[in-house]
Design a protein around this motif. Structure first.
Motif, PDB file in Angstrom:
ATOM      1  N   ARG A 474      55.503   6.088 128.041  1.00  0.00           N
ATOM      2  CA  ARG A 474      55.358   7.015 129.167  1.00  0.00           C
ATOM      3  C   ARG A 474      56.414   6.801 130.241  1.00  0.00           C
ATOM      4  NH1 ARG A 474      48.808   7.050 130.390  1.00  0.00           N
ATOM      5  NH2 ARG A 474      48.175   8.200 128.511  1.00  0.00           N
ATOM      6  N   GLY A 475      57.220   5.759 130.072  1.00  0.00           N
ATOM      7  CA  GLY A 475      58.278   5.524 131.048  1.00  0.00           C
ATOM      8  C   GLY A 475      57.842   4.753 132.261  1.00  0.00           C
ATOM      9  N   LYS A 476      56.701   4.085 132.189  1.00  0.00           N
ATOM     10  CA  LYS A 476      56.208   3.315 133.322  1.00  0.00           C
ATOM     11  C   LYS A 476      56.628   1.863 133.183  1.00  0.00           C
ATOM     12  CE  LYS A 476      52.083   6.171 134.067  1.00  0.00           C
ATOM     13  NZ  LYS A 476      50.604   6.184 134.141  1.00  0.00           N
ATOM     14  N   THR A 477      57.085   1.293 134.279  1.00  0.00           N
ATOM     15  CA  THR A 477      57.472  -0.108 134.287  1.00  0.00           C
ATOM     16  C   THR A 477      56.282  -0.967 134.656  1.00  0.00           C
ATOM     17  OG1 THR A 477      59.709   0.481 134.932  1.00  0.00           O
ATOM     18  CG2 THR A 477      59.037  -1.807 135.268  1.00  0.00           C
ATOM     19  N   GLN A 478      55.903  -1.863 133.756  1.00  0.00           N
ATOM     20  CA  GLN A 478      54.782  -2.758 134.030  1.00  0.00           C
ATOM     21  C   GLN A 478      55.252  -3.984 134.820  1.00  0.00           C
ATOM     22  OE1 GLN A 478      51.471  -2.923 132.699  1.00  0.00           O
ATOM     23  NE2 GLN A 478      51.408  -1.379 131.120  1.00  0.00           N
ATOM     24  N   ARG A 479      54.387  -4.508 135.639  1.00  0.00           N
ATOM     25  CA  ARG A 479      54.676  -5.748 136.351  1.00  0.00           C
ATOM     26  C   ARG A 479      53.896  -6.874 135.700  1.00  0.00           C
ATOM     27  NH1 ARG A 479      59.260  -5.512 139.212  1.00  0.00           N
ATOM     28  NH2 ARG A 479      59.444  -3.464 140.159  1.00  0.00           N
ATOM     29  N   TRP A 480      54.613  -7.812 135.145  1.00  0.00           N
ATOM     30  CA  TRP A 480      53.957  -8.853 134.359  1.00  0.00           C
ATOM     31  C   TRP A 480      53.487  -9.988 135.262  1.00  0.00           C
ATOM     32  CZ3 TRP A 480      53.495  -5.643 130.875  1.00  0.00           C
ATOM     33  CH2 TRP A 480      54.542  -4.904 130.373  1.00  0.00           C
ATOM     34  N   THR A 481      52.582 -10.768 134.755  1.00  0.00           N
ATOM     35  CA  THR A 481      51.996 -11.874 135.509  1.00  0.00           C
ATOM     36  C   THR A 481      52.841 -13.123 135.331  1.00  0.00           C
ATOM     37  OG1 THR A 481      50.577 -12.315 133.592  1.00  0.00           O
ATOM     38  CG2 THR A 481      49.664 -10.965 135.356  1.00  0.00           C
ATOM     39  N   GLY A 482      54.068 -13.069 135.845  1.00  0.00           N
ATOM     40  CA  GLY A 482      54.906 -14.255 135.812  1.00  0.00           C
ATOM     41  C   GLY A 482      54.396 -15.293 136.794  1.00  0.00           C
ATOM     42  N   LEU A 483      54.816 -16.521 136.620  1.00  0.00           N
ATOM     43  CA  LEU A 483      54.379 -17.628 137.475  1.00  0.00           C
ATOM     44  C   LEU A 483      55.598 -18.289 138.096  1.00  0.00           C
ATOM     45  CD1 LEU A 483      51.672 -19.269 135.181  1.00  0.00           C
ATOM     46  CD2 LEU A 483      51.275 -17.900 137.226  1.00  0.00           C
ATOM     47  N   LEU A 484      55.489 -18.599 139.377  1.00  0.00           N
ATOM     48  CA  LEU A 484      56.565 -19.268 140.099  1.00  0.00           C
ATOM     49  C   LEU A 484      56.056 -20.609 140.601  1.00  0.00           C
ATOM     50  CD1 LEU A 484      59.329 -19.432 141.442  1.00  0.00           C
ATOM     51  CD2 LEU A 484      58.414 -18.081 143.352  1.00  0.00           C
ATOM     52  N   VAL A 549      71.207 -16.629 150.935  1.00  0.00           N
ATOM     53  CA  VAL A 549      71.284 -17.271 149.623  1.00  0.00           C
ATOM     54  C   VAL A 549      69.973 -17.092 148.873  1.00  0.00           C
ATOM     55  CG1 VAL A 549      71.465 -19.491 148.459  1.00  0.00           C
ATOM     56  CG2 VAL A 549      73.056 -18.915 150.290  1.00  0.00           C
ATOM     57  N   ARG A 550      68.847 -17.314 149.564  1.00  0.00           N
ATOM     58  CA  ARG A 550      67.543 -17.147 148.909  1.00  0.00           C
ATOM     59  C   ARG A 550      67.295 -15.696 148.515  1.00  0.00           C
ATOM     60  NH1 ARG A 550      68.804 -22.130 150.445  1.00  0.00           N
ATOM     61  NH2 ARG A 550      67.314 -23.634 149.640  1.00  0.00           N
ATOM     62  N   ALA A 551      67.679 -14.762 149.382  1.00  0.00           N
ATOM     63  CA  ALA A 551      67.497 -13.347 149.057  1.00  0.00           C
ATOM     64  C   ALA A 551      68.264 -12.978 147.792  1.00  0.00           C
ATOM     65  CB  ALA A 551      67.953 -12.485 150.229  1.00  0.00           C
ATOM     66  N   ASP A 552      69.473 -13.510 147.647  1.00  0.00           N
ATOM     67  CA  ASP A 552      70.292 -13.184 146.478  1.00  0.00           C
ATOM     68  C   ASP A 552      69.684 -13.730 145.195  1.00  0.00           C
ATOM     69  OD1 ASP A 552      72.918 -12.348 145.183  1.00  0.00           O
ATOM     70  OD2 ASP A 552      72.915 -14.486 144.758  1.00  0.00           O
ATOM     71  N   ILE A 553      69.250 -14.987 145.230  1.00  0.00           N
ATOM     72  CA  ILE A 553      68.725 -15.583 144.004  1.00  0.00           C
ATOM     73  C   ILE A 553      67.369 -14.989 143.623  1.00  0.00           C
ATOM     74  CG2 ILE A 553      67.508 -17.554 144.996  1.00  0.00           C
ATOM     75  CD1 ILE A 553      68.664 -19.241 142.731  1.00  0.00           C
ATOM     76  N   VAL A 554      66.564 -14.582 144.635  1.00  0.00           N
ATOM     77  CA  VAL A 554      65.295 -13.930 144.329  1.00  0.00           C
ATOM     78  C   VAL A 554      65.545 -12.588 143.659  1.00  0.00           C
ATOM     79  CG1 VAL A 554      63.301 -12.780 145.380  1.00  0.00           C
ATOM     80  CG2 VAL A 554      63.894 -15.098 146.061  1.00  0.00           C
ATOM     81  N   ILE A 558      65.063 -14.503 140.101  1.00  0.00           N
ATOM     82  CA  ILE A 558      63.631 -14.810 140.061  1.00  0.00           C
ATOM     83  C   ILE A 558      62.791 -13.567 139.794  1.00  0.00           C
ATOM     84  CG2 ILE A 558      61.683 -15.704 141.377  1.00  0.00           C
ATOM     85  CD1 ILE A 558      63.588 -17.567 142.819  1.00  0.00           C
ATOM     86  N   ARG A 559      63.030 -12.478 140.536  1.00  0.00           N
ATOM     87  CA  ARG A 559      62.236 -11.266 140.351  1.00  0.00           C
ATOM     88  C   ARG A 559      62.309 -10.735 138.922  1.00  0.00           C
ATOM     89  NH1 ARG A 559      58.097  -9.831 143.783  1.00  0.00           N
ATOM     90  NH2 ARG A 559      58.747  -9.993 145.959  1.00  0.00           N
ATOM     91  N   PRO A 560      63.513 -10.588 138.319  1.00  0.00           N
ATOM     92  CA  PRO A 560      63.558 -10.112 136.924  1.00  0.00           C
ATOM     93  C   PRO A 560      62.807 -11.012 135.962  1.00  0.00           C
ATOM     94  CG  PRO A 560      65.719  -9.941 137.950  1.00  0.00           C
ATOM     95  CD  PRO A 560      64.862 -10.711 138.898  1.00  0.00           C
ATOM     96  N   ALA A 561      62.890 -12.336 136.191  1.00  0.00           N
ATOM     97  CA  ALA A 561      62.182 -13.260 135.296  1.00  0.00           C
ATOM     98  C   ALA A 561      60.673 -13.113 135.434  1.00  0.00           C
ATOM     99  CB  ALA A 561      62.607 -14.701 135.589  1.00  0.00           C
ATOM    100  N   LEU A 562      60.173 -12.989 136.661  1.00  0.00           N
ATOM    101  CA  LEU A 562      58.738 -12.805 136.874  1.00  0.00           C
ATOM    102  C   LEU A 562      58.274 -11.463 136.315  1.00  0.00           C
ATOM    103  CD1 LEU A 562      58.332 -14.154 140.526  1.00  0.00           C
ATOM    104  CD2 LEU A 562      57.750 -15.328 138.391  1.00  0.00           C
ATOM    105  N   ASP A 563      59.109 -10.430 136.425  1.00  0.00           N
ATOM    106  CA  ASP A 563      58.727  -9.111 135.923  1.00  0.00           C
ATOM    107  C   ASP A 563      58.533  -9.109 134.411  1.00  0.00           C
ATOM    108  OD1 ASP A 563      58.770  -8.106 138.433  1.00  0.00           O
ATOM    109  OD2 ASP A 563      60.684  -7.063 138.261  1.00  0.00           O
ATOM    110  N   ARG A 564      59.258  -9.969 133.710  1.00  0.00           N
ATOM    111  CA  ARG A 564      59.089 -10.010 132.260  1.00  0.00           C
ATOM    112  C   ARG A 564      58.129 -11.109 131.814  1.00  0.00           C
ATOM    113  NH1 ARG A 564      64.625 -11.783 132.939  1.00  0.00           N
ATOM    114  NH2 ARG A 564      64.896 -13.972 132.341  1.00  0.00           N
ATOM    115  N   GLY A 565      57.385 -11.683 132.760  1.00  0.00           N
ATOM    116  CA  GLY A 565      56.321 -12.618 132.411  1.00  0.00           C
ATOM    117  C   GLY A 565      56.744 -14.051 132.240  1.00  0.00           C
ATOM    118  N   ALA A 566      57.906 -14.426 132.770  1.00  0.00           N
ATOM    119  CA  ALA A 566      58.389 -15.788 132.585  1.00  0.00           C
ATOM    120  C   ALA A 566      57.723 -16.754 133.560  1.00  0.00           C
ATOM    121  CB  ALA A 566      59.902 -15.836 132.758  1.00  0.00           C
TER     122      ALA A 566
END
Length: 690
Positions: A474-484, A549-554, A558-566
């Motif tokens: 359906r073209g919807k992007t899911q947000r996965w339950t990644g852990l930080l 620096v933190r904004a760039d790395i997030v 970090i955000r892409p990794a959390l979105d894919r459940g890492a």
């Protein structure tokens, strides 16, 4: 590292177009040059296939001998993959990859020229086999080096796309066109005609040799970045620097055993290889029976051609659309789903009563295969460590050759066991021969193997596979339950070491992608260099630079990794910099926290591990002002006390192994009782020092 030209600061999770992503990758000069080298090598490979098969048939007499000569050329190009791909992977992980590529290209140049000079059938087959051996040593080094040329892990998929477009698209068209141009030059330009055709074939072989000599020169002089290695701490170093390490280099046998142990102990890689067995078995069955299958549709050569056009159009579509799906599905799930769907579609191909249905199902089959292939190589490039990436690439190449060769050889035998007969389906004649049950069985096997691969690779998230699939379609992007998980503390060396050890230990479980979020910009020395270079001396300026620096790395990592459940392990995420700035300059902690919230879009760790260490036990160079360190510890302790549900304090005094064991136990205990425990993989509760 790659030079700084091109587009920077792009959000990898954004819905960027294919053209934009391709331009971003091609803006990296070392990769762009390697892409050109790939074109020259692929062009030479397709030219050599045409030239050597033509030369082999002209050096033999009789229809049977000519057929054997053609098969012999193909077989001598396939056999090296069975023997030399594993060796190539070991060499790629042990020695300088750039030097290996240069040596292989020089050898291929010499071998092509020798085939043209000797001109015998026996040496043609021997030389072609040795050329294939060089290719199988060259490919793992190139594939393992590509991720080190890129700026971000999310660019690996686009780089693989560009490589496949070059190898199976642009190079194929260029090779066929150049071959036609050379072979037609004698008649078109009025040149003397060679009745045997040997002269034209030898000219093409000489051109191939010169092409490989050119690639050797380019790799040796223009792409020194191919020698870069990624160390365990995430930093890059040259192969020469890696060779000067105090640790003795392992032997070749030990490296082979280490690769086998890595495959056995890593479900992600094990599932990837299992899935590829099913995918290549289905592909081999389809290719091996394509001609007879076309005849069963009561078609001729045109039907055979249409089926191949449909297959390759599907492959191109699957490779082009895979990155978009990967933003809605994790790569591990997308890979398993693609193989299962490919197997089920192959069953429909076997049952197809009409050419129109066959063309539609074959194109869908190609799309699934293209998506699975691209996703598989992307997983290897982005989720396998540099130190073992060459061997995993080699195992993948070797497995592909073995399965394809075995399936293509076995398919005609199985097809011949069934006697063809004609039956009526919806009032139309349909020939049922051995291709139908063979394709049907291959489809079921591929689907079954895909399910096994999926179960091996899935991280056991709470979302069902059907919800993932429906959302993706359906073209919807899911947000996965990644852990930080953040590791905070007063001493940067302690947080860096414990973050690395925790990430390494979590990776050993293999049930979920583990990302160690680190960046050279987080180093205090680099941060000071930025401040000095911009002539910034104020405490608030330092706080803004640290927030940037933190904004760039997030945003970038970090955000892409959390979105894919890492599961992301981060050193000194926010708390430690806040504490140091507050203690050093007396800045208001609440103001700093507001700045951090804005920079990270209010992202906070699921768990923060605070290393509580006596400042008096710090090494003398790191001790500095004792009063400053006590203030930092006081601020960090206050943050932990204010939010006990998300903090765990660990005694930081002791050896690295002792502290690491405490950190592991604390992480397990804290996450086991949290609401995120449902998404955690089962982890052995035995905590060993290393």
């Amino acid at each position: 590292m790659p030079d700084g030209e091109g587009v920077v600061g792009v959000n990898p999770s954004a819905e960027a177009s294919i053209t934009h992503r391709a331009r971003s990758v091609l803006a990296i000069r070392p990769f762009r040059r390697l892409w050109g080298v790939t074109y020259l090598c692929s062009l030479s490979d397709w030219l050599s296939l045409l030239a050597l098969t033509g030369l082999a048939t002209k050096l033999t007499e009789g229809y049977t001998a000519e057929s054997f000569a053609f098969a012999g050329v193909v077989l001598t190009q396939l056999l090296p993959g069975l023997l030399f791909a594993p060796i190539g992977g070991i060499l790629a992980d042990r020695f300088d990859r750039r030097k290996i590529m240069v040596i292989c290209d020089v050898l291929r140049c010499a071998l092509f020229l020798s085939i043209a000079v000797v001109g015998s059938t026996l040496w043609l087959f021997i030389g072609n086999f040795l050329i294939g051996c060089c290719a199988m040593v060259w490919i793992p080094s190139k594939d393992a080096a590509v991720p080190n040329l890129l700026r971000r892990p999310d660019q690996v998929e686009t780089a693989n796309q560009l490589g496949m477009v070059m190898t199976y698209g642009i190079a194929v068209v260029s090779g066929a066109g150049l071959y036609a141009l050379i072979t037609g030059a004698s008649s078109g330009l009025g040149l003397p005609v060679d009745p045997s055709g040997l002269g034209i074939a030898k000219v093409i072989l000489a051109i191939n040799g010169l092409l490989y000599l050119t690639t050797a020169i380019i790799v040796a002089t223009r792409i020194p970045e191919l020698s870069l290695r990624v160390a365990k701490d995430g930093s890059t170093e040259s192969s020469a620097e890696a060779g000067r390490s105090s640790e003795p280099a392992p032997g070749l046998v030990a490296m082979a055993k280490d690769a086998a142990r890595f495959v056995r102990s890593t479900p992600l890689v094990r599932g990837l290889l299992i899935g590829m067995i099913g995918a290549f078995a289905a592909a081999g069955a389809m290719v091996g029976s394509a001609k007879l299958y076309a005849n069963s549709l009561l078609g001729g050569e045109s039907t055979f051609g249409l089926l191949f056009v449909a297959l390759f159009l599907g492959l191109a579509t699957g490779m082009a659309g895979s990155p978009r799906l990967a933003r809605r599905l994790p790569h591990n799930r997308l890979f398993g789903i693609a193989i299962v769907l490919a197997g089920l579609v192959l069953v429909l191909v076997a049952l197809s009563p009409h050419l129109v249905v066959s063309l539609a199902t074959v194109s869908v089959l190609g799309a699934c295969a293209g998506s699975a292939f691209l996703t598989g190589v992307t997983i290897i490039g982005s989720q396998v460590e540099d130190s073992i990436r060459g061997r995993i690439n080699a195992i993948y190449q070797s497995l592909m050759k073995i399965i394809l060769a075995a399936t293509m050889a076995l398919t005609p035998v199985l097809v011949g066991l069934v006697k063809p007969h004609v039956m009526q389906v919806f009032g139309r004649p349909m020939t049922v021969d051995g291709t139908r049950p063979v394709l049907f069985g291959a489809g079921l096997i591929a689907a079954l193997v895909g399910v096994i691969a999926y179960r091996q690779m899935d991280d056991r998230r709470s979302e069902t596979i059907m919800s993932d699939l429906v959302a993706a379609l359906r073209g919807k992007t899911q947000r996965w339950t990644g852990l930080l998980v953040a590791i905070e503390g007063d001493n940067a060396a302690d947080t860096r070491t414990q973050s690395r050890l925790l990430a390494e230990w979590l990776r050993q479980t293999g049930m979920r992608e583990v990302v160690l979020a680190s960046d050279p910009a987080l180093d205090d020395g680099r941060l000071l260099a930025v401040l000095d270079g911009a002539q910034l001396s104020g405490a608030r300026a330092a706080a803004l630079v640290a927030a940037a620096v933190r904004a760039d790395i997030v945003e970038r990592q970090i955000r892409p990794a959390l979105d894919r459940g890492a599961l992301v392990v981060m050193e000194r995420f926010v708390d430690s910099p806040l504490a140091h700035l507050s203690a050093a300059a007396g800045l208001d902690p609440q103001e700093l926290e507001g700045l951090a919230d804005w920079a990270t879009a209010r992202l906070r760790p699921n768990l923060t591990v605070l290393l509580d260490r006596d400042p008096a036990s710090l090494p003398v160079p790191a001790r500095g002002s004792a009063e400053h360190h006590w203030r930092v510890q006081h601020v960090l302790a206050g943050l932990a006390a204010a939010d006990p549900d998300h903090y765990v304090v660990v005694d930081g005094d002791g050896t690295e192994a002792e502290v690491s064991a405490r950190v592991r136990l604390a992480v397990l205990t804290a996450l086991a009782g949290s609401r995120t425990a449902h998404s955690l993989p089962p982890i052995d509760l035995v905590v060993s020092p290393r």
